[in-house]
Design a protein around this motif. Sequence first.
Motif, PDB file in Angstrom:
ATOM      1  N   TRP A   1       0.848  -1.201   0.000  1.00  0.00           N
ATOM      2  CA  TRP A   1       0.000   0.000   0.000  1.00  0.00           C
ATOM      3  C   TRP A   1       0.880   1.246   0.000  1.00  0.00           C
ATOM      4  O   TRP A   1       0.649   2.187  -0.767  1.00  0.00           O
ATOM      5  CB  TRP A   1      -0.894  -0.032   1.250  1.00  0.00           C
TER       6      TRP A   1
ATOM      7  N   GLN B   1       2.573   2.277  -3.298  1.00  0.00           N
ATOM      8  CA  GLN B   1       1.740   2.903  -4.325  1.00  0.00           C
ATOM      9  C   GLN B   1       1.603   4.411  -4.117  1.00  0.00           C
ATOM     10  O   GLN B   1       1.003   5.105  -4.939  1.00  0.00           O
ATOM     11  CB  GLN B   1       0.341   2.258  -4.321  1.00  0.00           C
ATOM     12  N   LYS B   2       2.172   4.912  -3.018  1.00  0.00           N
ATOM     13  CA  LYS B   2       2.073   6.339  -2.698  1.00  0.00           C
ATOM     14  C   LYS B   2       3.356   7.061  -3.114  1.00  0.00           C
ATOM     15  O   LYS B   2       4.424   6.460  -3.219  1.00  0.00           O
ATOM     16  CB  LYS B   2       1.822   6.541  -1.198  1.00  0.00           C
TER      17      LYS B   2
ATOM     18  N   ASN C   1      -2.081  11.216   2.498  1.00  0.00           N
ATOM     19  CA  ASN C   1      -2.136   9.786   2.784  1.00  0.00           C
ATOM     20  C   ASN C   1      -1.734   9.553   4.239  1.00  0.00           C
ATOM     21  O   ASN C   1      -0.927  10.305   4.793  1.00  0.00           O
ATOM     22  CB  ASN C   1      -1.165   9.020   1.874  1.00  0.00           C
TER      23      ASN C   1
ATOM     24  N   ASP D   1     -15.266   5.879   5.016  1.00  0.00           N
ATOM     25  CA  ASP D   1     -15.591   5.821   3.585  1.00  0.00           C
ATOM     26  C   ASP D   1     -14.899   6.945   2.816  1.00  0.00           C
ATOM     27  O   ASP D   1     -14.398   6.736   1.702  1.00  0.00           O
ATOM     28  CB  ASP D   1     -17.101   5.915   3.375  1.00  0.00           C
ATOM     29  N   ARG D   2     -14.854   8.120   3.419  1.00  0.00           N
ATOM     30  CA  ARG D   2     -14.302   9.283   2.713  1.00  0.00           C
ATOM     31  C   ARG D   2     -12.782   9.201   2.534  1.00  0.00           C
ATOM     32  O   ARG D   2     -12.240   9.812   1.614  1.00  0.00           O
ATOM     33  CB  ARG D   2     -14.673  10.580   3.457  1.00  0.00           C
TER      34      ARG D   2
ATOM     35  N   GLN E   1     -11.000   6.177   2.428  1.00  0.00           N
ATOM     36  CA  GLN E   1     -10.597   4.788   2.193  1.00  0.00           C
ATOM     37  C   GLN E   1      -9.493   4.642   1.143  1.00  0.00           C
ATOM     38  O   GLN E   1      -8.693   3.708   1.192  1.00  0.00           O
ATOM     39  CB  GLN E   1     -11.802   3.939   1.792  1.00  0.00           C
ATOM     40  N   ASP E   2      -9.416   5.585   0.187  1.00  0.00           N
ATOM     41  CA  ASP E   2      -8.401   5.471  -0.867  1.00  0.00           C
ATOM     42  C   ASP E   2      -7.034   5.998  -0.435  1.00  0.00           C
ATOM     43  O   ASP E   2      -6.018   5.689  -1.071  1.00  0.00           O
ATOM     44  CB  ASP E   2      -8.857   6.226  -2.125  1.00  0.00           C
ATOM     45  N   ARG E   3      -6.981   6.808   0.616  1.00  0.00           N
ATOM     46  CA  ARG E   3      -5.697   7.404   1.012  1.00  0.00           C
ATOM     47  C   ARG E   3      -5.328   7.137   2.463  1.00  0.00           C
ATOM     48  O   ARG E   3      -4.311   7.616   2.945  1.00  0.00           O
ATOM     49  CB  ARG E   3      -5.712   8.918   0.776  1.00  0.00           C
TER      50      ARG E   3
END
Length: 453
Positions: free
Chosen positions: A253, A256-257, A291, A316-317, A319-321
């Motif tokens: 994870w 990917q940043k 992130n 939820d807001r 979750q991608d970072r």
Amino acid sequence: MEAKQANLSILMFPWIGHGHVFPYLELAKNLSTHNFDIFFCSTAVNLSSVNDVLANTSSSVSIQLVELHLPSAPELPPCYHTTKNAPPHLLPKLHEAFQMSNSSFSDIITSLNPDMLIYDGFQPWAAKIASSLGIPAVHFATAGAVPYSFYFHSFISATSAFPYEEIYLRDYERKAYETMVFSDLGVKKNDLDSAIGHFTLSCDVVLVKTCRAIEGKYMDYLSVLCKKKLVPVGPLVTHSNSEEGKHAEIVEWLSQKNKFSTVFISFGSENYLSKDQMVEIAKGLEASDVNFIWVVRFPPGERVSIEEVVPKGFLDRVQDRGMILQGWAPQTQILAHPSTGAFLSHCGMSSIIESIYFGVPVIAMPLKLDQPFNARLVVEAGVGIEVKRDENGGFGGADVADAINKVIVKETGEDIRLKAAELSEKMKNEEEDAINEAADQLRRVCMEHKQQK
């Protein structure tokens, strides 16, 4: 050809807190490669964790585990014989039980008859027992020179200001500090033996978990105050090949940043934030739009879900970072990753040293004990900033976001990263020499003591 040095035996006896046991273990591992045979004494629950670490350690390390028996009590079952597991309200009872383990320890040291004892600050009585048996005792301080020099100064020169104005306590921190020292630990204001006996009883030298690159002037001042030679043992950062390949999902994870784009948030193994504090941190993370990896912990015995302590819809807001881990995280692996750009930390000494060791700037949010001193130290060194707090120690989400942005997003972060990288290099350059010097000093003390017998 140089003759091989004879092995000497050392009994290592840390306080039963996680933040003490594992620095002692790292020192033990290092000393065992310098012709010392190590006995490591702690409670069974701590030794179980130690054994797990040693199972993945080089076979050349010679460490024998020795169990310390605490007095039995219904409210303190063996699983609570470590500060990491004991509920906060039982910590005073645990401290009392530890102080009552002196008879168990006396039997242990009498039976083993080591060449030296290395002991912690919570048990100066251990040094007295060793001395009565003709065994030299040396104190190993797991906190740094800054808090100890401030603490020492407050007892010896109470009417004068601490000579380094960069190090100070705010009013709410001072009140908490005095409560901790005089109430929780039972130190008597006019009793130097109970206050600084762990230093004065140390035989000639005191070992400190630090580096001169970080705390040189504070080591010198502490040495003057305690009239002992201060010997830094270096960062004692765990280097374990067994960790490679583990926690692959976290590393993947992070990979990917972007470089320096991620903030790591952790408050140590024995610090617990209130729900309000966690809500404000969540607000700050959301507002900063960076992130993050956030390690969330709750006191032992409390059953709380993460959803209960963050704003509705937060997970939820972000979750991608954002990645939220409950309980534990591979801290050194995360700090060593190039995507990690800051460490939002409580400023325990081990966490501060690890962050600097890997060149990661610190966003300081101290909570108690030595942490405020360490926070001022990283600010003075230029490798971190503090989250703004109100007169009671409170903070808001905007304060958290502002601190994160200064390090991760804004140009000010580049200067802090450069200074952290410079200090990291200096620390690593000291590392090997520090442990060699510590081993030489311990051997000298042992041999001089043998000659005096």
